[in-house]
Write an enzyme that holds these catalytic residues in place. Sequence first.
Site, PDB file in Angstrom:
ATOM      1  N   ARG A 242       0.843  -1.192   0.000  1.00  0.00           N
ATOM      2  CA  ARG A 242       0.000   0.000   0.000  1.00  0.00           C
ATOM      3  C   ARG A 242       0.885   1.251   0.000  1.00  0.00           C
ATOM      4  NH1 ARG A 242      -4.971   1.914  -1.391  1.00  0.00           N
ATOM      5  NH2 ARG A 242      -6.077   2.958   0.281  1.00  0.00           N
TER       6      ARG A 242
ATOM      7  N   THR B 160      -9.065   0.767  -9.993  1.00  0.00           N
ATOM      8  CA  THR B 160      -8.507  -0.425  -9.349  1.00  0.00           C
ATOM      9  C   THR B 160      -8.661  -1.647 -10.237  1.00  0.00           C
ATOM     10  OG1 THR B 160      -9.070   0.605  -7.220  1.00  0.00           O
ATOM     11  CG2 THR B 160      -8.461  -1.682  -7.136  1.00  0.00           C
TER      12      THR B 160
ATOM     13  N   ASN C 240      -5.962   4.348  -7.340  1.00  0.00           N
ATOM     14  CA  ASN C 240      -7.175   5.025  -6.869  1.00  0.00           C
ATOM     15  C   ASN C 240      -8.034   5.459  -8.044  1.00  0.00           C
ATOM     16  OD1 ASN C 240      -8.931   5.676  -4.831  1.00  0.00           O
ATOM     17  ND2 ASN C 240      -8.289   7.808  -4.773  1.00  0.00           N
TER      18      ASN C 240
ATOM     19  N   GLU D  40      -3.960   8.193  -4.166  1.00  0.00           N
ATOM     20  CA  GLU D  40      -4.458   7.383  -3.055  1.00  0.00           C
ATOM     21  C   GLU D  40      -4.586   8.210  -1.777  1.00  0.00           C
ATOM     22  OE1 GLU D  40      -5.940   3.971  -3.666  1.00  0.00           O
ATOM     23  OE2 GLU D  40      -4.001   3.844  -4.630  1.00  0.00           O
TER      24      GLU D  40
ATOM     25  N   ASP E 291      -7.832   8.486  -0.053  1.00  0.00           N
ATOM     26  CA  ASP E 291      -8.404   7.422   0.791  1.00  0.00           C
ATOM     27  C   ASP E 291      -8.235   7.711   2.282  1.00  0.00           C
ATOM     28  OD1 ASP E 291      -9.547   5.865  -1.147  1.00  0.00           O
ATOM     29  OD2 ASP E 291      -7.914   4.430  -1.288  1.00  0.00           O
TER      30      ASP E 291
ATOM     31  N   SER F  23      -7.912   1.236   3.099  1.00  0.00           N
ATOM     32  CA  SER F  23      -8.334   0.741   1.788  1.00  0.00           C
ATOM     33  C   SER F  23      -9.553  -0.150   1.928  1.00  0.00           C
ATOM     34  CB  SER F  23      -7.183  -0.061   1.168  1.00  0.00           C
ATOM     35  OG  SER F  23      -7.604  -0.692  -0.019  1.00  0.00           O
ATOM     36  N   SER F  24     -10.251  -0.325   0.823  1.00  0.00           N
ATOM     37  CA  SER F  24     -11.340  -1.316   0.764  1.00  0.00           C
ATOM     38  C   SER F  24     -10.914  -2.554  -0.019  1.00  0.00           C
ATOM     39  CB  SER F  24     -12.574  -0.710   0.081  1.00  0.00           C
ATOM     40  OG  SER F  24     -13.038   0.403   0.796  1.00  0.00           O
TER      41      SER F  24
ATOM     42  N   GLY G  15     -13.573  -1.498  -7.485  1.00  0.00           N
ATOM     43  CA  GLY G  15     -14.882  -0.866  -7.293  1.00  0.00           C
ATOM     44  C   GLY G  15     -14.959   0.047  -6.090  1.00  0.00           C
ATOM     45  N   GLY G  16     -13.821   0.622  -5.665  1.00  0.00           N
ATOM     46  CA  GLY G  16     -13.844   1.626  -4.594  1.00  0.00           C
ATOM     47  C   GLY G  16     -14.526   1.075  -3.346  1.00  0.00           C
TER      48      GLY G  16
HETATM   49  N1  GLY Z   1      -8.267   3.180  -3.704  1.00  0.00           N
HETATM   50  C1  GLY Z   1      -9.267   2.247  -3.391  1.00  0.00           C
HETATM   51  C2  GLY Z   1      -9.023   1.488  -2.145  1.00  0.00           C
HETATM   52  O1  GLY Z   1      -7.898   1.283  -1.788  1.00  0.00           O
HETATM   53  O2  GLY Z   1      -9.952   1.108  -1.471  1.00  0.00           O
END
Ligand code: GLY
Length: 583
Positions: free
Chosen positions: A90, A365, A385, A404, A407, A436-437, A456-457
């Site tokens: 990350r 993503t 991102n 990013e 986020d 992050s997701s 998908g964010g």
């Molecule tokens: N940038 C999307 C995530 O990391 O959740």
Amino acid sequence: MALCLVAALCVGASHAHASRPPAAAIATAHPLATAAGKDILSAGGNAFDAAVAVSAALAVVEPYSSGLGGGGFWLLHVAASGRDVMVDGRERAPLAATADMYLDADGEFVPARSLNGPLAAGIPGAPAALAHIAERYGRLPLAASLVPAIELARDGFEIDPVYTRLARWRRDAIAASPAAAAQFLAGDAVPAPGTRLRQPELATTLLHLARDGHDGFYGGEVARLLVAGVRAGGGIWRLRDLAQYRVVERAPISARFEAPTGRWRLVSAPPPSSGGVALVQMLHMLSGFDVAALAPADRAHLLIETMRRAYRDRAEFLGDPDYVDVPVARLTDPRYAAGLMRNFRMDRATPSPPPEAVRAEGADTTHFSILDTDGNRVAATLSINYPFGSGFVPPGTGVLLNDEMDDFAARPGVPNAYGLIGGDANAIAPGKRMLSSMSPTFIESDAEVVILGTPGGSRIITMVLEGLLAATGLDPTAGGGARDWVAAGRFHHQYLPDEVVTEPDALSPAVRRSLERRGHRLSTAGRPYGNMQLVRWRRAQRQVEAASDPRGIGAATVIEAAPAATVSNHRRQPQTQPLRTTP
Ligand code: GLY
């Protein structure tokens, strides 16, 4: 009883000689990345070498989704030891970052600053992760696994319609960076699908990485060009930001649960992803309900209510575990989930409080899934991102930087581009990883292994939950094969805004009416969302399946190691039983 015993013996016996998959499989969001992975497997590489090749190829052919200027999570299963580990690549906040760096003089959040240009970019983790995975887990040298990507960057490839659509959307941000415009636009215009895109400077940067490994990106000429370009463009990187970047190996989040198709184990991404914790929380909240037997409207309502509660906790508790104390044990305790569900009512939605937050389509993503014939697995979700990240390329590098930093919670309670809110746990701090997701995930039972994930964010986690429920028979409407599961309709709730976002055909009119009667506000997504890539190994049947989401342009391939395995799409006949989870 006799039948059960025979079945158990048969399954046991077939496992004994099915402990290695009969085929390898790769599912990625782009056919050229799938081909790169296949080439590396053919050259004697394992799943981890193929993952390096696929990640690097995606960085070239899907610049709108991921890249060397971004980061991600690589969830690995090492067959020889049975070990699961997540390589956390990350991005980190630059060391000169401050909590209020995206606020104006009046303390108001200025979203453009955390989305466009080099001030929006975290320190990339993808190159470090590729070097680490090759060195620690690969069978081939890093330089060999990077060959397909170097060739794609040097010789070019024909751009796809997704590129054109997303470049149109991000044209202004790209045009503001002369090096990005030269790389991704044709003059002022967005190139049409079919145009050949060559990225010679990116090829050179990949060559530095191939030759010198980690230091080829984080030191020397590449690092100097990255920092000079960022600072000239108004960013705050320094050479020591790059020199200090390291991946972190983290123990994944795991939990066991029961489904009509057996006892399963979930393995998913730990913090700084919120995915694994949220998935376990949602499974625990579903525990005790006969999920597969519920009427469709009741099942949808129950899922929405678990999503709401998990995303509420995401906003309050989740952040970088190296900086904040994330109460993972408490959040993933079944008793805690039971407490969250105390105010659940089957006949009524539980309102989320104002303020309402903005909503965004999740178009960024990428995800890929790989299985090799030794049983090694990779589920990897990678990102820069927003589509085309920050739109900024430091001159001379060919590296498109992420955005990013968006986020992070730029101010407590103020939504980011995905409408997600956050608190102090996800506040900006020097060197910190943003929440992050991304949720690369394995689920496995005695009979099966499923490797899955999606971009998908903010909707990533709920898509993975829906894929998991489909694959385990907990959602009996989803069909019985990998292709059904990646194609199944999707809906999402993230606490705030207090609305259920659905794909156009995900819920029948009767289910929609029933949900509205219970107090849910429904909105239809502007376009289908997600791009799930899934590999399934049916141990007992000695079959491997791979599926790429029909919403995208990706490709899935099964590479036979032995006489052809047939792909089955038969529908399951799930028995019904309450879902049970254990930590
Ligand atoms: N940038 C999307 C995530 O990391 O959740």
